[in-house]
Scaffold this motif. Sequence first.
Motif, PDB file in Angstrom:
ATOM      1  N   ARG A   1       2.109  58.523  12.266  1.00 13.76           N
ATOM      2  CA  ARG A   1       2.419  58.847  13.784  1.00 13.76           C
ATOM      3  C   ARG A   1       1.972  57.753  14.920  1.00 13.76           C
ATOM      4  N   ALA A   2       0.576  57.423  14.697  1.00  4.64           N
ATOM      5  CA  ALA A   2       0.072  56.682  15.492  1.00  4.64           C
ATOM      6  C   ALA A   2       0.606  55.121  15.376  1.00  4.64           C
ATOM      7  N   ALA A   3       0.968  54.863  14.265  1.00  2.00           N
ATOM      8  CA  ALA A   3       1.737  53.470  13.923  1.00  2.00           C
ATOM      9  C   ALA A   3       3.093  53.430  14.593  1.00  2.00           C
ATOM     10  N   LEU A   4       3.749  54.432  14.559  1.00  2.64           N
ATOM     11  CA  LEU A   4       5.176  54.763  14.992  1.00  2.64           C
ATOM     12  C   LEU A   4       5.019  54.741  16.673  1.00  2.64           C
ATOM     13  N   GLU A   5       3.913  55.459  17.181  1.00  2.00           N
ATOM     14  CA  GLU A   5       3.822  55.507  18.744  1.00  2.00           C
ATOM     15  C   GLU A   5       3.326  54.031  19.222  1.00  2.00           C
ATOM     16  N   GLU A   6       2.517  53.339  18.658  1.00  2.59           N
ATOM     17  CA  GLU A   6       2.209  52.173  18.950  1.00  2.59           C
ATOM     18  C   GLU A   6       3.334  51.038  18.827  1.00  2.59           C
ATOM     19  N   GLU A   7       4.076  51.159  17.922  1.00  4.05           N
ATOM     20  CA  GLU A   7       5.368  50.201  17.761  1.00  4.05           C
ATOM     21  C   GLU A   7       6.355  50.792  18.732  1.00  4.05           C
ATOM     22  N   LEU A   8       6.561  52.009  19.031  1.00  4.26           N
ATOM     23  CA  LEU A   8       7.379  52.221  20.131  1.00  4.26           C
ATOM     24  C   LEU A   8       6.845  51.597  21.540  1.00  4.26           C
ATOM     25  N   ALA A   9       5.507  51.886  21.732  1.00  8.80           N
ATOM     26  CA  ALA A   9       5.068  51.340  23.010  1.00  8.80           C
ATOM     27  C   ALA A   9       5.285  49.560  23.224  1.00  8.80           C
ATOM     28  N   VAL A  10       5.092  48.922  22.126  1.00 11.03           N
ATOM     29  CA  VAL A  10       5.202  47.624  22.177  1.00 11.03           C
ATOM     30  C   VAL A  10       6.921  47.307  22.323  1.00 11.03           C
ATOM     31  N   ALA A  11       7.890  48.001  21.656  1.00 12.33           N
ATOM     32  CA  ALA A  11       9.129  47.925  21.927  1.00 12.33           C
ATOM     33  C   ALA A  11       9.517  48.441  23.280  1.00 12.33           C
ATOM     34  N   ARG A  12       9.027  49.240  24.055  1.00 16.37           N
ATOM     35  CA  ARG A  12       9.410  49.667  25.111  1.00 16.37           C
ATOM     36  C   ARG A  12       8.522  48.785  26.342  1.00 16.37           C
ATOM     37  N   ALA A  13       7.731  47.989  25.874  1.00 18.37           N
ATOM     38  CA  ALA A  13       6.895  47.058  26.853  1.00 18.37           C
ATOM     39  C   ALA A  13       8.004  46.295  27.819  1.00 18.37           C
ATOM     40  N   PRO A  14       8.861  45.281  27.117  1.00 21.02           N
ATOM     41  CA  PRO A  14       9.786  44.530  28.050  1.00 21.02           C
ATOM     42  C   PRO A  14      10.716  45.506  28.842  1.00 21.02           C
ATOM     43  N   VAL A  15      11.103  46.805  28.605  1.00 17.93           N
ATOM     44  CA  VAL A  15      11.896  47.563  29.209  1.00 17.93           C
ATOM     45  C   VAL A  15      11.148  48.050  30.474  1.00 17.93           C
ATOM     46  N   VAL A  16       9.855  48.584  30.286  1.00 13.95           N
ATOM     47  CA  VAL A  16       9.295  48.969  31.198  1.00 13.95           C
ATOM     48  C   VAL A  16       8.952  47.750  32.423  1.00 13.95           C
ATOM     49  N   ALA A  17       8.577  46.786  31.859  1.00  9.40           N
ATOM     50  CA  ALA A  17       8.230  45.772  32.949  1.00  9.40           C
ATOM     51  C   ALA A  17       9.565  45.129  33.555  1.00  9.40           C
ATOM     52  N   ALA A  18      10.635  45.231  32.939  1.00  6.56           N
ATOM     53  CA  ALA A  18      12.110  44.949  33.512  1.00  6.56           C
ATOM     54  C   ALA A  18      12.284  45.988  34.590  1.00  6.56           C
ATOM     55  N   GLU A  19      12.330  47.451  34.189  1.00  5.46           N
ATOM     56  CA  GLU A  19      12.314  48.357  35.445  1.00  5.46           C
ATOM     57  C   GLU A  19      11.514  48.474  36.251  1.00  5.46           C
ATOM     58  N   GLU A  20      10.090  47.800  35.967  1.00  4.78           N
ATOM     59  CA  GLU A  20       9.384  47.882  37.333  1.00  4.78           C
ATOM     60  C   GLU A  20       9.555  46.578  38.242  1.00  4.78           C
ATOM     61  N   ASN A  21       9.880  45.349  37.531  1.00  5.89           N
ATOM     62  CA  ASN A  21      10.406  44.319  38.452  1.00  5.89           C
ATOM     63  C   ASN A  21      11.673  44.308  39.168  1.00  5.89           C
ATOM     64  N   PHE A  22      12.541  45.215  38.398  1.00  3.02           N
ATOM     65  CA  PHE A  22      13.689  45.420  38.996  1.00  3.02           C
ATOM     66  C   PHE A  22      13.816  46.191  40.387  1.00  3.02           C
ATOM     67  N   ASN A  23      12.969  47.527  40.264  1.00  3.44           N
ATOM     68  CA  ASN A  23      12.443  47.919  41.678  1.00  3.44           C
ATOM     69  C   ASN A  23      11.944  47.171  42.387  1.00  3.44           C
ATOM     70  N   TRP A  24      11.016  46.441  42.168  1.00  6.39           N
ATOM     71  CA  TRP A  24      10.333  45.430  43.156  1.00  6.39           C
ATOM     72  C   TRP A  24      11.248  44.577  43.712  1.00  6.39           C
ATOM     73  N   ALA A  25      12.435  43.902  43.049  1.00  4.44           N
ATOM     74  CA  ALA A  25      13.101  42.978  43.690  1.00  4.44           C
ATOM     75  C   ALA A  25      14.102  43.838  44.223  1.00  4.44           C
ATOM     76  N   ASP A  26      14.664  45.094  43.939  1.00  5.19           N
ATOM     77  CA  ASP A  26      15.445  45.896  44.600  1.00  5.19           C
ATOM     78  C   ASP A  26      15.007  46.125  46.169  1.00  5.19           C
ATOM     79  N   GLY A  27      13.737  46.590  46.065  1.00  6.29           N
ATOM     80  CA  GLY A  27      13.031  46.844  47.311  1.00  6.29           C
ATOM     81  C   GLY A  27      13.040  45.359  48.500  1.00  6.29           C
ATOM     82  N   LEU A  28      12.736  44.315  47.757  1.00  2.00           N
ATOM     83  CA  LEU A  28      12.690  43.122  48.594  1.00  2.00           C
ATOM     84  C   LEU A  28      14.007  42.681  49.137  1.00  2.00           C
ATOM     85  N   ILE A  29      15.154  42.962  48.362  1.00  2.00           N
ATOM     86  CA  ILE A  29      16.441  42.704  49.030  1.00  2.00           C
ATOM     87  C   ILE A  29      16.646  43.582  50.083  1.00  2.00           C
TER      88      ILE A  29
END
Length: 806
Positions: free
Chosen positions: A123-151
Motif C-alpha cells: 500500500r505504501a509503495a503504491l501511494e508513493e508511486e501515485l504521489a510521484v505520478a500526480r506530481a506533474p499534474v498537481v504542479a500543472a494545476e497550480e501553475n495554470f491557476n497562477w497564469a489564469d489569475g495573472l491573465i
Amino acid sequence: MRHLVFALLCVLAFGLAPQAIAQVQSVDEAQAAAQDGPEELIPGIDLQAWQALATRAEAAIDAGSASTPQLESLRAEIAEFRAAFLDAQSLNAARITSLARQIEAMGPVPESGEEAPNIAARRAALEEELAVARAPVVAAEENFNWADGLIAELDSIIRTRQTDALLEVGPSPLNPALWGPAYRDLTSSLTGIVREATDALALPSRQSAILGAAPVWLGLTILGLVLLIRGRAWARSAGVWVLERSGRGARIWSFLVSVGQILLPITGIFALVEAVQITQILGLRGNLLIEYVPLWALTILGARWVADRVFSEHDGDRMLPMEQLHRVEARGYASLLAVLSVLRGAISVLAERDGYSDGTLAVLDFPILCLTALLLFRFGQLLSRKVIFEREADEPVPMRARFMQIIGRVAVIVALLSPLLAVFGYGAAARALVYPAATTLLLAGALLVLQRFCGDVYRFITGKSANDEDTLVTVLIAFALTIGALPLLALVWGARTADITEVWSRFLQGVSLGGTRIQPTDFLTFVVVFVVLYSATKLLQASLRNTVLPKTQLDQGARTAVISGVGYIGIFLAALISISVAGIDLSALAIVAGALSVGIGFGLQNIVNNFVSGIILLIERPIAEGDWIEVGGQMGYVRDISVRSTRIETFDRTDVIVPNGDLIAGTVTNFTRGNSIGRLIVPVGVAYGTDTRKVESVLLSIARQHDMVLMNPEPSVVFQGFGADSMDFEIRAILRDVNYMLSVKSEMNHEIAMRFAEEGIEIPFAQRDVWLRNPEALAPNALAPNAQDNPDLASTDSAPNAETQS
C-alpha cells in the motif's frame, strides 16, 4: 498451527520484500530527480522561464506604468504557458487511474491500523508511486491557476484603460482655433506627397530606371485600367447571362460569377499598384498610402457587391422586399459609406506619419463622421420604414421584419447621437459608435448573401424547389453563420483579439460536472462515436428486417419484437461505448445519478412504468403489430409498439394512443393472437308457430354454403329459447379469418332474409297490447260541466285513472 501461519507470512514477506524495496527505490529516485531538476517536473515546460515571466508580470501589474502594448505582449506569453499547463493536466492519466484502482482494490486500512506487513508495504509503495505520478499534474494545476489569475488581472487593467480612453474628453471640432492648424497639417501632408514625387522624378537615375522599365509598367497600367473600368460590367453581364440560361442551380452559378465584380477590378488595382511601385516615383508618404490601396479598393468593391446582392435591381433576385427606387438609393448609400471609410483610413495613415495633434484629428474627422452619420440615418430609415414583408391581415409581423426595424431604429439613434458626442469633445466615443454601426450593416448584408448562397446549395443538392426558402436546414445554416460572425462583430465593436481567444480558451477548457471535466473534444468524440454506432445499429436492423428474418419461421409480431430489441440494445451499447471512448468518468456523477433516481421515483414513475411495460410487451408478446385487440373500450388493430405507448388504429381509421402500462396492468382482448380463426354468432328470431326443425335446416344450409365458414368444426344452429315476441335461434360458425366477421355476418343476414321469404318463415316484430282499467272515463258525457269551456282542462283530466298494461 500458529507456527505454520507465521512461517507462511515470513515466506510471503521475504518474497515480496525485494519488489517493495525496488518500488520504493524507484519512487525515491523519481523524487530526487524532481528535486534536482525542477524544470523537468512538468515535461516540455520550462518552469524557471515561467516563474521569471510570472514575476515580471506581477511587477508590471503592481507598478501600473507599463504601456498597453507591453501588457498585451505579457498576456500573450502567459496565455501560451497557460495552454501548456492545461494540456499537462492530463499527464499520466492512465497510470494515475491504474494506481488508484489498485489501492482501492486493497480495501480501506483496518480501524485498528494494523494489517499484514506485506499488504502495508504494498500500500505504501503504491501511494508513493501515485504521489510521484500526480506530481506533474498537481504542479500543472497550480501553475495554470497562477497564469489564469495573472491573465485576469492584465485583462482588467487593459479594459479599464480602454474605458477611460473611450470616455476621455478631447477638443471640440467646432473650436475655430483648431481649424487653421488642421488645414495646415493636411495641406502639408498633401504637398509633401507631391513634393516627394517631383523630387524623385527630377533625379536622372530615377528617370533612366522609369524609361528602362517602361514596357512593364505601361503594360500593367493598361491591364489595370481595363480591368478596373470594365471588370465589374463584364462580371455583371456574365452573371445575368448565366442567370437567364441556367436552369436548376441558376442562383449558385450567378453568385459564383458575380464574385468577378470584386476579383476583376481588384486584380486591376494590384496591377496599377505594381506599376507605380516599379516606377519608384513615390516617397515615404506615398508608399505608405499605396500599401493600403488594395485594402481600400477591396472595401469599396466588397460593399458595392454586397449591396448589389442584397438590393438587387432584379425583382426576383432581391433579398429584402423594397421598391426599386429605394433599392437604388440603398446601393448608393453603401458605396458612399465605403468611400468615407477609405477617406478616414487615409487620414489616419497621414496622421500617424506626420504626428497630427488631437485637435487636428478631431477637426479632420468631424466632416467624415457627420457624413457617415447622415448616410447611416437615411439607411436606418430605409430599413425601418421601406422594407415591407407581404403578409395576411391576421398574420403577425414576421421576425425578419421586426429584426430589420430594430436595426434601422438603432442606426437612426446612433446617427443622431454620434455628432452630438463629437461636438462636446467625446470624439472617441462618437467614432466608437458610428463607424462600427456602418461596418455592422455591411456585415449583416454579407451574412444575408452567404445565407442565401448556402441555402441555394442545399436546395440544389437535395433537389428541392426555390420556393422552399424557409426550412429547418436553412434556419440552422443561418444560425451557424450568425454564431460564426459573432467574433467578427465583437472585433468591429472594439473587442480585443485576446478577448476572442480567451473565450475560445474557456470553451476548450470545458465544464466541470460532478468532479469530472468534460471538454468539447470529449463531447465531439462522444457524438461522432455514438452517431457511427447508431448508424450501424440501424443498418443491422434493416438487414434483419429485409434479409435475415424473412427467411425464418417467425411471425410478423416476433420479427418486430426482435428488430425493436436489437434497436434498444444497440442504442444502449452505443451510448456506453461512446462514453468510454470519450473518457467521461461516470463514477463522479453518482450523486447526480442518485438525485435523478429520486426524481424518477417521484415524478417520472409513469414514464418508467410505460418504458418497462414496452420492453415486457416486446419480450412476452401478448400483443403484436397487426393484432385485433380490445382494451379500455377501444377496439382496433395494433399498428406500432414504441417505448412508451402503443398505437391502435380503430375501425373508424382513427389512432388511439394507449400507454404500455395499461396494456400490461389492464384486461386486453386479443381476437387474433396466434391465428386469425374465430367464432361468429348470428342471432335471428322467428314467429311463434313456425316449424323449428325447418328453421334449423335453413340456417344450417346458409352457414355451410359460405366460403369463410370452416367445416371442421362444423357450424351449428342453437335454439336459444322462447322470447317475448319470437323464438330465438343462433348460427354459430368458425371463420377462417375473424377479421371478416362483420362482412360475413352481413352476408348471412341478407341470405337469411331471402331464404325465410322463400320458405314462408316469418320474422316477427315487437307487439304490445294496451288495456284500460276504466274505459268509461273516456266518454264525452263524463267531462265536468266547466271542462267544456276549458279545453286544456279536458285534455289533461279526461282519463285520470287510465293504466297501460302489457
